[in-house]
Design a protein around this motif. Sequence first.
Motif, PDB file in Angstrom:
ATOM      1  N   PRO A 144     -33.206   6.611 -57.111  1.00  0.00           N
ATOM      2  CA  PRO A 144     -32.237   6.960 -58.157  1.00  0.00           C
ATOM      3  C   PRO A 144     -32.104   5.833 -59.177  1.00  0.00           C
ATOM      4  O   PRO A 144     -32.265   4.653 -58.847  1.00  0.00           O
ATOM      5  CB  PRO A 144     -30.931   7.161 -57.374  1.00  0.00           C
ATOM      6  N   LEU A 145     -31.816   6.200 -60.418  1.00  0.00           N
ATOM      7  CA  LEU A 145     -31.608   5.217 -61.476  1.00  0.00           C
ATOM      8  C   LEU A 145     -30.290   4.481 -61.238  1.00  0.00           C
ATOM      9  O   LEU A 145     -29.252   5.115 -61.018  1.00  0.00           O
ATOM     10  CB  LEU A 145     -31.570   5.921 -62.834  1.00  0.00           C
ATOM     11  N   GLN A 146     -30.338   3.159 -61.268  1.00  0.00           N
ATOM     12  CA  GLN A 146     -29.126   2.369 -61.076  1.00  0.00           C
ATOM     13  C   GLN A 146     -28.998   1.325 -62.181  1.00  0.00           C
ATOM     14  O   GLN A 146     -29.921   0.555 -62.433  1.00  0.00           O
ATOM     15  CB  GLN A 146     -29.122   1.687 -59.711  1.00  0.00           C
ATOM     16  N   ILE A 147     -27.854   1.330 -62.839  1.00  0.00           N
ATOM     17  CA  ILE A 147     -27.558   0.390 -63.918  1.00  0.00           C
ATOM     18  C   ILE A 147     -26.421  -0.518 -63.472  1.00  0.00           C
ATOM     19  O   ILE A 147     -25.381  -0.041 -63.001  1.00  0.00           O
ATOM     20  CB  ILE A 147     -27.130   1.132 -65.203  1.00  0.00           C
ATOM     21  N   HIS A 148     -26.617  -1.819 -63.618  1.00  0.00           N
ATOM     22  CA  HIS A 148     -25.572  -2.790 -63.297  1.00  0.00           C
ATOM     23  C   HIS A 148     -24.986  -3.351 -64.597  1.00  0.00           C
ATOM     24  O   HIS A 148     -25.709  -3.551 -65.576  1.00  0.00           O
ATOM     25  CB  HIS A 148     -26.135  -3.936 -62.453  1.00  0.00           C
ATOM     26  N   TYR A 149     -23.683  -3.606 -64.568  1.00  0.00           N
ATOM     27  CA  TYR A 149     -22.998  -4.052 -65.788  1.00  0.00           C
ATOM     28  C   TYR A 149     -21.965  -5.117 -65.425  1.00  0.00           C
ATOM     29  O   TYR A 149     -21.283  -5.010 -64.400  1.00  0.00           O
ATOM     30  CB  TYR A 149     -22.303  -2.855 -66.442  1.00  0.00           C
ATOM     31  N   ARG A 150     -21.882  -6.147 -66.253  1.00  0.00           N
ATOM     32  CA  ARG A 150     -20.859  -7.175 -66.061  1.00  0.00           C
ATOM     33  C   ARG A 150     -20.141  -7.424 -67.378  1.00  0.00           C
ATOM     34  O   ARG A 150     -20.770  -7.619 -68.421  1.00  0.00           O
ATOM     35  CB  ARG A 150     -21.461  -8.489 -65.560  1.00  0.00           C
ATOM     36  N   LEU A 151     -18.816  -7.429 -67.315  1.00  0.00           N
ATOM     37  CA  LEU A 151     -17.977  -7.757 -68.464  1.00  0.00           C
ATOM     38  C   LEU A 151     -17.231  -9.045 -68.162  1.00  0.00           C
ATOM     39  O   LEU A 151     -16.533  -9.138 -67.150  1.00  0.00           O
ATOM     40  CB  LEU A 151     -16.980  -6.629 -68.743  1.00  0.00           C
ATOM     41  N   VAL A 152     -17.403 -10.049 -69.024  1.00  0.00           N
ATOM     42  CA  VAL A 152     -16.721 -11.330 -68.855  1.00  0.00           C
ATOM     43  C   VAL A 152     -15.713 -11.496 -69.979  1.00  0.00           C
ATOM     44  O   VAL A 152     -16.066 -11.506 -71.159  1.00  0.00           O
ATOM     45  CB  VAL A 152     -17.717 -12.511 -68.867  1.00  0.00           C
ATOM     46  N   GLU A 153     -14.434 -11.590 -69.603  1.00  0.00           N
ATOM     47  CA  GLU A 153     -13.341 -11.794 -70.553  1.00  0.00           C
ATOM     48  C   GLU A 153     -12.546 -13.014 -70.099  1.00  0.00           C
ATOM     49  O   GLU A 153     -11.905 -12.974 -69.050  1.00  0.00           O
ATOM     50  CB  GLU A 153     -12.435 -10.565 -70.613  1.00  0.00           C
ATOM     51  N   GLY A 154     -12.610 -14.091 -70.882  1.00  0.00           N
ATOM     52  CA  GLY A 154     -11.924 -15.321 -70.484  1.00  0.00           C
ATOM     53  C   GLY A 154     -12.499 -15.852 -69.185  1.00  0.00           C
ATOM     54  O   GLY A 154     -13.710 -16.050 -69.055  1.00  0.00           O
ATOM     55  N   ASP A 155     -11.630 -16.059 -68.187  1.00  0.00           N
ATOM     56  CA  ASP A 155     -12.067 -16.558 -66.887  1.00  0.00           C
ATOM     57  C   ASP A 155     -12.354 -15.427 -65.904  1.00  0.00           C
ATOM     58  O   ASP A 155     -12.651 -15.675 -64.734  1.00  0.00           O
ATOM     59  CB  ASP A 155     -10.990 -17.481 -66.282  1.00  0.00           C
TER      60      ASP A 155
END
Length: 253
Positions: A144-155
């Motif tokens: 299966p297609l898997q997408i990873h995502y990271r959002l960094v806001e401040g600390d």
Amino acid sequence: MNSSTKTYSGLVLEYDSGIVPPPYSHVFRLALDWSKGQLDVALDLHYTDRDELSEEEILDEGFTLNDDYSHKGPLNGVWIKPLQQLYDKSRWTNKDIEDGGITVTPIEKGKDNGVKIPANQEEWQLMAQDLIQAIYETVNKEAPLQIHYRLVEGDTSTDCSITVHFSNREVIFEKGGASRTINWEYAIQLMKLVFTPDYHYEMAKEVPGKKRGAYIDCGDGYWHELGKGVVNIDPSFDAVGKIKSGFYDLLLG
């Protein structure tokens, strides 16, 4: 939905990539039969004109020397309704598709009712691609297609992932060890956006960034920063911004 769903019990999709050059040029025939209450499929896919290329040229484009594929077997019946809905809303044309395209043949009582050319070519081609991907997953040819995502806001950094299961039309969103099913159409539109921009792999890293920003891994283990390593191809369409907002909405949900 009109009454046509009561008369036809299957569809045959036939596609020719037309003027696309090898090693990408290909044809396929995808037969779909739900006359017995379950969905049975038969796929024959063949890449064309590869004798014009050297083995090295084919391999350099990311293909193998034998990408043709045939399969017969059951597929999850969850695909029947979307197929019927697309067929019933489609309009048909007499426009020639010599330069490439897809045709649809409805099957009634085991007999075909004539080849039809859909005016909504893109929708049918996307449906066929999804079905082929579903077959590949069902037989474990592809994961299966898997997408990873990271959002960094401040600390604070927030990690999440989307796993698209074409085999049963289910999409799982995971964040912080908790998972939930999300809307199929929403997820597919987001995936189309994900693969719209230009990815600069020379800027990619094997670990996600820690500085303020948004980072994405499209399933190959390489992390890209949106807006830097991932940039819009068309300045009039902000795909990068839409990817960010799409994931942001999921994170809030």
